[in-house]
Design an enzyme around this catalytic site. Structure first.
Site, PDB file in Angstrom:
ATOM      1  N   TYR A 184      28.772  41.158  40.780  1.00  0.00           N
ATOM      2  CA  TYR A 184      29.034  41.009  42.213  1.00  0.00           C
ATOM      3  C   TYR A 184      27.819  40.530  43.019  1.00  0.00           C
ATOM      4  CZ  TYR A 184      33.199  43.527  40.890  1.00  0.00           C
ATOM      5  OH  TYR A 184      34.368  43.895  40.278  1.00  0.00           O
ATOM      6  N   ASN A 209      38.452  46.972  53.581  1.00  0.00           N
ATOM      7  CA  ASN A 209      38.698  48.215  52.843  1.00  0.00           C
ATOM      8  C   ASN A 209      37.499  49.160  52.821  1.00  0.00           C
ATOM      9  OD1 ASN A 209      41.382  47.649  52.293  1.00  0.00           O
ATOM     10  ND2 ASN A 209      40.880  46.530  50.434  1.00  0.00           N
ATOM     11  N   ASN A 219      35.833  49.793  48.051  1.00  0.00           N
ATOM     12  CA  ASN A 219      36.989  50.513  48.583  1.00  0.00           C
ATOM     13  C   ASN A 219      36.776  52.014  48.718  1.00  0.00           C
ATOM     14  OD1 ASN A 219      38.095  47.988  48.556  1.00  0.00           O
ATOM     15  ND2 ASN A 219      39.663  48.438  47.034  1.00  0.00           N
ATOM     16  N   ASP A 245      30.143  42.795  55.456  1.00  0.00           N
ATOM     17  CA  ASP A 245      30.615  41.416  55.585  1.00  0.00           C
ATOM     18  C   ASP A 245      31.834  41.345  56.488  1.00  0.00           C
ATOM     19  OD1 ASP A 245      33.218  41.112  53.467  1.00  0.00           O
ATOM     20  OD2 ASP A 245      31.850  42.779  53.097  1.00  0.00           O
ATOM     21  N   HIS A 272      31.268  39.620  49.584  1.00  0.00           N
ATOM     22  CA  HIS A 272      31.497  41.036  49.851  1.00  0.00           C
ATOM     23  C   HIS A 272      30.210  41.850  49.761  1.00  0.00           C
ATOM     24  CE1 HIS A 272      35.019  43.071  51.078  1.00  0.00           C
ATOM     25  NE2 HIS A 272      35.482  43.497  49.940  1.00  0.00           N
TER      26      HIS A 272
END
Length: 186
Positions: free
Chosen positions: A14, A112, A66, A91, A19
């Site tokens: 990631y 989320n 999340n 973000d 994100h």
């Protein structure tokens, strides 16, 4: 005591994704504070410092986006931190790349990570810095936010990271209203 939490997803997979803009800002903020994320505590990468006699905690949750609220809740409970002393950096697809926006409250807006924070701290009234990551109507939202920035977006992204980190640092020694006046550019 204040806590700054940047939202993102842990792991190499990631890194540099849209994100993870919150994590990118936190890394720059850690540089400004002259600390590093060398500990794991409260389900997060953790750093603690002191700025003008105020204890400051920096967090990058390891819970994945999340469930970001769980890390913040653990930290707040342990140190008895009020929601008035929380700053969340994340973000925002509704802002173009390179833009930032500071607010003191608001809805999750479909994010989320923010939904999780609101559920875990029982309020939507907390200081926040939103980092623009843009959106592309041709790409579904999940692929967009988990995708990497385009090369041509890099200068705008770097400017937004720097401005967000500077705003976060400034907010540690000034009211958030003053910080918004300084950093919310038209």
């Amino acid at each position: 005591m204040k806590v700054c939490i940047g939202l993102g997803n842990p792991g190499r997979k990631y890194e540099n994704t849209r994100h993870n803009a919150g994590f990118m800002v936190m890394d720059r903020l850690a540089d400004l504070c002259k600390v590093s994320f060398d500990q794991e505590k409260f389900s997060a990468y953790f750093a603690k410092t002191k700025i003008q006699n105020e204890d400051v905690i920096l967090l990058k949750p390891t819970t994945f986006m999340n469930n970001s609220g769980f890390a913040l809740r653990q930290c707040m409970d342990f140190y008895k931190i009020s929601t008035h002393d929380v700053l969340v950096i994340y973000d925002d697809v509704d802002l173009p790349v390179g833009k930032i926006r500071l607010r003191q409250k608001g809805s999750a807006g479909g994010h989320n990570g923010i939904k999780s924070i609101i559920q875990c701290i029982f309020t939507n009234e907390f200081d926040r810095i939103r980092v623009g990551v843009g959106k592309d109507p041709q790409i579904d939202m999940i692929h967009w936010v988990l995708g990497k920035f385009k090369e041509e977006e890099s200068p705008l992204l770097q400017e937004a990271i720097e401005q967000s980190a500077q705003a976060a640092y400034y907010s540690l020694t000034h009211s958030f209203m003053d910080t918004m006046n300084q950093y919310n550019k038209k």
